[in-house]
Design a protein around this motif. Structure first.
Motif, PDB file in Angstrom:
ATOM      1  N   GLY A   1      -1.237  -1.138   7.569  1.00 21.87           N
ATOM      2  CA  GLY A   1      -1.997   0.007   7.102  1.00 21.87           C
ATOM      3  C   GLY A   1      -3.436  -0.234   7.538  1.00 21.87           C
ATOM      4  N   ILE A   2      -4.328   0.651   7.139  1.00 21.50           N
ATOM      5  CA  ILE A   2      -5.747   0.440   7.451  1.00 21.50           C
ATOM      6  C   ILE A   2      -6.561   0.879   6.253  1.00 21.50           C
ATOM      7  CG2 ILE A   2      -5.937   2.704   8.595  1.00 21.50           C
ATOM      8  CD1 ILE A   2      -7.986   1.428  10.518  1.00 21.50           C
ATOM      9  N   GLY A   3      -7.602   0.133   5.939  1.00 18.44           N
ATOM     10  CA  GLY A   3      -8.503   0.543   4.862  1.00 18.44           C
ATOM     11  C   GLY A   3      -9.507   1.558   5.385  1.00 18.44           C
TER      12      GLY A   3
ATOM     13  N   GLY B   1       0.853  -1.197   0.000  1.00 17.94           N
ATOM     14  CA  GLY B   1       0.000   0.000   0.000  1.00 17.94           C
ATOM     15  C   GLY B   1       0.881   1.236   0.000  1.00 17.94           C
ATOM     16  N   SER B   2       0.239   2.394  -0.132  1.00 18.53           N
ATOM     17  CA  SER B   2       1.000   3.640  -0.232  1.00 18.53           C
ATOM     18  C   SER B   2       1.490   4.107   1.138  1.00 18.53           C
ATOM     19  CB  SER B   2       0.116   4.746  -0.811  1.00 18.53           C
ATOM     20  OG  SER B   2      -0.578   4.282  -1.938  1.00 18.53           O
ATOM     21  N   THR B   3       0.716   3.823   2.172  1.00 17.63           N
ATOM     22  CA  THR B   3       0.995   4.407   3.490  1.00 17.63           C
ATOM     23  C   THR B   3       2.357   4.041   4.058  1.00 17.63           C
ATOM     24  OG1 THR B   3      -1.377   4.313   3.875  1.00 17.63           O
ATOM     25  CG2 THR B   3       0.011   4.797   5.775  1.00 17.63           C
ATOM     26  N   PRO B   4       2.800   2.769   3.987  1.00 18.32           N
ATOM     27  CA  PRO B   4       4.065   2.447   4.662  1.00 18.32           C
ATOM     28  C   PRO B   4       5.318   2.933   3.949  1.00 18.32           C
ATOM     29  CG  PRO B   4       2.941   0.421   3.929  1.00 18.32           C
ATOM     30  CD  PRO B   4       2.143   1.585   3.432  1.00 18.32           C
TER      31      PRO B   4
ATOM     32  N   ARG C   1      -5.532   0.741 -10.074  1.00 16.37           N
ATOM     33  CA  ARG C   1      -4.495   1.735 -10.401  1.00 16.37           C
ATOM     34  C   ARG C   1      -3.125   1.086 -10.554  1.00 16.37           C
ATOM     35  NH1 ARG C   1      -4.998   2.238  -4.712  1.00 16.37           N
ATOM     36  NH2 ARG C   1      -3.134   2.954  -3.590  1.00 16.37           N
TER      37      ARG C   1
ATOM     38  N   HIS D   1     -10.254  -2.282   7.411  1.00 20.22           N
ATOM     39  CA  HIS D   1      -9.571  -3.563   7.218  1.00 20.22           C
ATOM     40  C   HIS D   1      -8.090  -3.473   7.570  1.00 20.22           C
ATOM     41  CE1 HIS D   1      -8.788  -2.542   2.709  1.00 20.22           C
ATOM     42  NE2 HIS D   1      -7.663  -2.400   3.349  1.00 20.22           N
TER      43      HIS D   1
ATOM     44  N   LYS E   1      -8.835   8.419   6.287  1.00 19.58           N
ATOM     45  CA  LYS E   1      -8.727   7.307   7.235  1.00 19.58           C
ATOM     46  C   LYS E   1      -9.278   7.680   8.619  1.00 19.58           C
ATOM     47  CE  LYS E   1      -6.615   4.661   4.219  1.00 19.58           C
ATOM     48  NZ  LYS E   1      -5.232   4.280   4.165  1.00 19.58           N
TER      49      LYS E   1
HETATM   50  P1  PGA Z   1      -3.107   2.361   1.517  1.00 13.61           P
HETATM   51  O1  PGA Z   1      -3.775   0.945   1.838  1.00 13.61           O
HETATM   52  O2  PGA Z   1      -1.919   2.442   2.416  1.00 13.61           O
HETATM   53  O3  PGA Z   1      -2.720   2.301   0.071  1.00 13.61           O
HETATM   54  O4  PGA Z   1      -4.134   3.388   1.844  1.00 13.61           O
HETATM   55  C1  PGA Z   1      -3.961   0.585   3.165  1.00 13.61           C
HETATM   56  C2  PGA Z   1      -4.760  -0.697   3.249  1.00 13.61           C
HETATM   57  O5  PGA Z   1      -5.684  -0.886   2.439  1.00 13.61           O
HETATM   58  O6  PGA Z   1      -4.486  -1.499   4.142  1.00 13.61           O
END
Ligand code: PGA
Length: 279
Positions: free
Chosen positions: A150-152, A55-58, A185, A156, A221
């Motif tokens: 990360g977190i959705g 994911g993008s966050t980490p 994407r 999630h 988030k």
């Molecule tokens: P994201 O995804 O870091 O790209 O927002 C986080 C996730 O879905 O766990």
């Protein structure tokens, strides 16, 4: 001491809540804080097993850790890396398999090779056996020392979508259409190329890691973060399972913190905790 909240009163436990919330100025600061904790862990335990997320966050975490390594701040040559989830059916060498993504974003920048890496086999014919084998492999490796999450927007963690059992083990999940649309994407915008299935560590599996560190950035988030740390423990918000863990840290930027009713309390406790405690 008793702290009064919107929900009434609750006793302070060791001066901080069970889930520690750290509010940072931005994603870069969050990445540096968490990379610092990973470096500290590796100094104590050079062969630590690091659970990593895609994911993008980490990304700021991986960039900060690689910068620390490049500057000679920590030796990661014996570190081990474990995968959180994987697409089913994508060849391992596909550029968007999470194994490939993690090789690009984590292993190569840290100078680690695939020997240091473990993950579920998304290409196995017997997916169930592959899931069970991965849970066993994690245990045999001594368990994850620090699991990044990360977190959705729906709460999630990994690919444990809402109403996943809080006791779930590594297993196959069917992606929601929304998740496939979101992930298109990475597949030239073509949803047809996004697999329907994934293998994810279960919530019960994730809870076995010794330290859980969740990073969330951006206002998108904020609702999920508030439900995670201030809502009830409930499968409808899988990340709320962090409340069951004795060492869980939620690092959020101002946007992701914007719906927290206890934000001032979290700021106060973090700014007053002893520096040696770390996160
Ligand atoms: P994201 O995804 O870091 O790209 O927002 C986080 C996730 O879905 O766990």
């Amino acid at each position: 001491m008793v702290y009064t909240t919107y929900a009434g009163e609750f006793p302070l436990q060791n001066g901080r809540p069970n889930v520690e919330v750290v509010i940072v100025s931005d994603a870069k600061a969050g990445g540096e804080l968490i990379a610092g904790a990973m470096a500290e862990l590796l100094r104590r335990k050079p062969d630590a097993l690091l659970g990593v997320a895609t994911g993008s966050t980490p990304l700021p975490i991986y960039q900060a850790l690689a910068a620390t390594v490049d500057a000679g701040g920590v030796d990661v040559s014996r570190a081990r890396v474990a995968q959180l989830d994987e697409y089913v059916g994508l060849p391992a060498e596909h550029p968007e398999s999470y194994r490939s993504v993690l090789r690009r974003e984590v292993l190569e920048p840290l100078g680690l090779d695939l020997d240091a890496f473990m993950g579920p086999d998304g290409t196995a014919e017997d997916v169930r056996a592959a899931c069970e084998a991965y849970d066993r492999a994690l245990a045999e490796a001594g368990g994850v020392d620090l699991q990044l999450l990360g977190i959705g927007t729906d709460g999630h963690i990994g690919f444990n979508e809402p109403c996943s059992s809080l006791a779930s083990r590594t297993r196959i999940k069917t992606l929601t259409e929304q998740t496939r649309v979101d992930n298109a994407r990475f597949f030239e915008g073509d949803i047809e190329q996004v697999p329907h299935h994934v293998i994810t560590q279960g919530i019960g599996t994730i809870l076995e890691a010794r330290h859980l560190v969740l990073l969330a950035t951006g206002e998108g988030k904020a609702d999920a973060v508030a439900a995670t740390v201030e809502g009830p423990v409930a499968a409808v918000c899988p990340a709320s399972a962090l409340q069951l863990h004795p060492h869980a840290t939620v690092v959020v930027d101002e946007g992701a913190a914007s719906k927290l009713k206890l934000a001032e309390y979290f700021r106060h406790t973090y700014s007053n905790k002893p520096a040696w405690q770390g996160i």
